[in-house]
Design an enzyme around this catalytic site. Sequence first.
Site, PDB file in Angstrom:
ATOM      1  CD  GLU A 244      -2.899  -1.117   2.335  1.00 29.53           C
ATOM      2  OE1 GLU A 244      -4.053  -1.488   2.147  1.00 29.53           O
ATOM      3  OE2 GLU A 244      -2.486  -0.768   3.463  1.00 29.53           O
TER       4      GLU A 244
ATOM      5  CB  CYS B  16       2.852   7.581   3.332  1.00 25.78           C
ATOM      6  SG  CYS B  16       3.403   6.446   4.594  1.00 25.78           S
TER       7      CYS B  16
ATOM      8  CB  CYS C 106       7.461  -4.904   8.759  1.00 25.25           C
ATOM      9  SG  CYS C 106       8.825  -4.195   9.716  1.00 25.25           S
TER      10      CYS C 106
ATOM     11  CB  CYS D  34       6.142  -2.245  16.111  1.00 26.23           C
ATOM     12  SG  CYS D  34       7.841  -1.894  15.629  1.00 26.23           S
TER      13      CYS D  34
ATOM     14  CB  CYS E  52       2.815  -1.722  13.502  1.00 30.26           C
ATOM     15  SG  CYS E  52       3.039  -1.670  11.726  1.00 30.26           S
TER      16      CYS E  52
ATOM     17  CB  CYS F 224       0.767   6.325  11.374  1.00 31.72           C
ATOM     18  SG  CYS F 224       2.379   5.806  11.826  1.00 31.72           S
TER      19      CYS F 224
HETATM   20 FE1  SF4 Z   1       7.693  -2.558  10.875  1.00 29.98          FE
HETATM   21 FE2  SF4 Z   1       5.340  -1.551  11.666  1.00 29.98          FE
HETATM   22 FE3  SF4 Z   1       7.420  -1.529  13.323  1.00 29.98          FE
HETATM   23 FE4  SF4 Z   1       7.374   0.089  11.152  1.00 29.98          FE
HETATM   24  S1  SF4 Z   1       6.001   0.198  12.931  1.00 29.98           S
HETATM   25  S2  SF4 Z   1       9.107  -1.155  11.896  1.00 29.98           S
HETATM   26  S3  SF4 Z   1       6.314  -1.253   9.676  1.00 29.98           S
HETATM   27  S4  SF4 Z   1       6.385  -3.357  12.522  1.00 29.98           S
END
Ligand code: SF4
Length: 355
Positions: free
Chosen positions: A91, A104, A111, A115, A118, A344
């Site tokens: 995206e 963005c 990923c 986190c 996220c 975000c």
């Molecule tokens: Fe990865 Fe999401 Fe952490 Fe960014 S916020 S490093 S995209 S897990």
Amino acid sequence: MKPNLLDFTYPELERFCSELGEAPFRARQVWQWLWQKRERDFGRMTNISKELRERLGREVDVVWPEAVQVQTSRDGTTKFLLALGDGQRIETVLIPEKDHFTLCLSTQVGCALGCTFCATGRMGLVRNLTMAEILGQILVAREHVAGLAAGQAQGQTQDLALRNLVFMGMGEPLLNWENLRRALVALHHPLGLAFSKRRVTVSTVGVPGRLAELGALDVASLAVSLHAPTQELRARIMPKAARFPLDDLIAELAAYPLQPRQKITIEYVLLGGLNDDLSHARELVRLLNKVKAKVNLISFHPSPELPYAAPDMNRVLAFENLLKSKGLPATLRKSKGQDISAACGQLRAEMAALE
Ligand code: SF4
């Protein structure tokens, strides 16, 4: 499969043209067609000889990510779901500002860092994006903006240019360093996409060693996703990122090369009842006292799959005021595009939405 010409840096394109027996200015012409005129069809590159056009068609392709879904939110934010050559999806989000657009960009499919706040992190890492896939997002967005401008001629919308880039979409940019580096250098080329380095921001959780390389390259501003003022709390919120100890990260930031009036943006997502207390704000001020920093506060937007609550607005304002009262510049970022999950931490290339 033929190589994608969008994966060539400018020097690589020059070398390729010279291998085909062409003069160096041919590379300049092809580069302009690819990046400024957004031309994908060699047949329409009219100032190039027919022989070269046919030769290019035999040897290479020009492949953009394909926009398979485009959603525009009530506030004008547009989210593109893009299909890549191997069927993977990413995206990218186009955000209207007062006098320009910001894009963005994603740098990975998924990923690896996971986190806890996220949505992308829940996918795990599928793969890195190539330079063509990173910069292809800009081509798709500029084509969309050009369409809006054409509509504007008929009085339909505002005429804004895409001038700012933030590498804040899916993935950790510095964990796809080689492709990111090539893309960052290419996007400043004056005969190509021609972005000013002041208008490009790379957002990272901080990857040891890579921060210094990004600083030395001097092609973008730096934003760091910190989200906690102590090692213990950061390890709870972003366990893998926190393997780079907070003290070491702060030491790298204090040594990061900056222009006289430049600052590092510190991203801090306020999670209700977890990291939004005034005591956290005080610790954050202490932690950053040697870093030339400004803080970007983001109020967490809850989602059913994520284990956090929105912070209380009074606490958010008190947090912001405390930072400012201690001389630490702080702004509360308005999260745009929430109604289309473009805010975000909400990007995840929702396959279900398509089926
Ligand atoms: Fe990865 Fe999401 Fe952490 Fe960014 S916020 S490093 S995209 S897990």
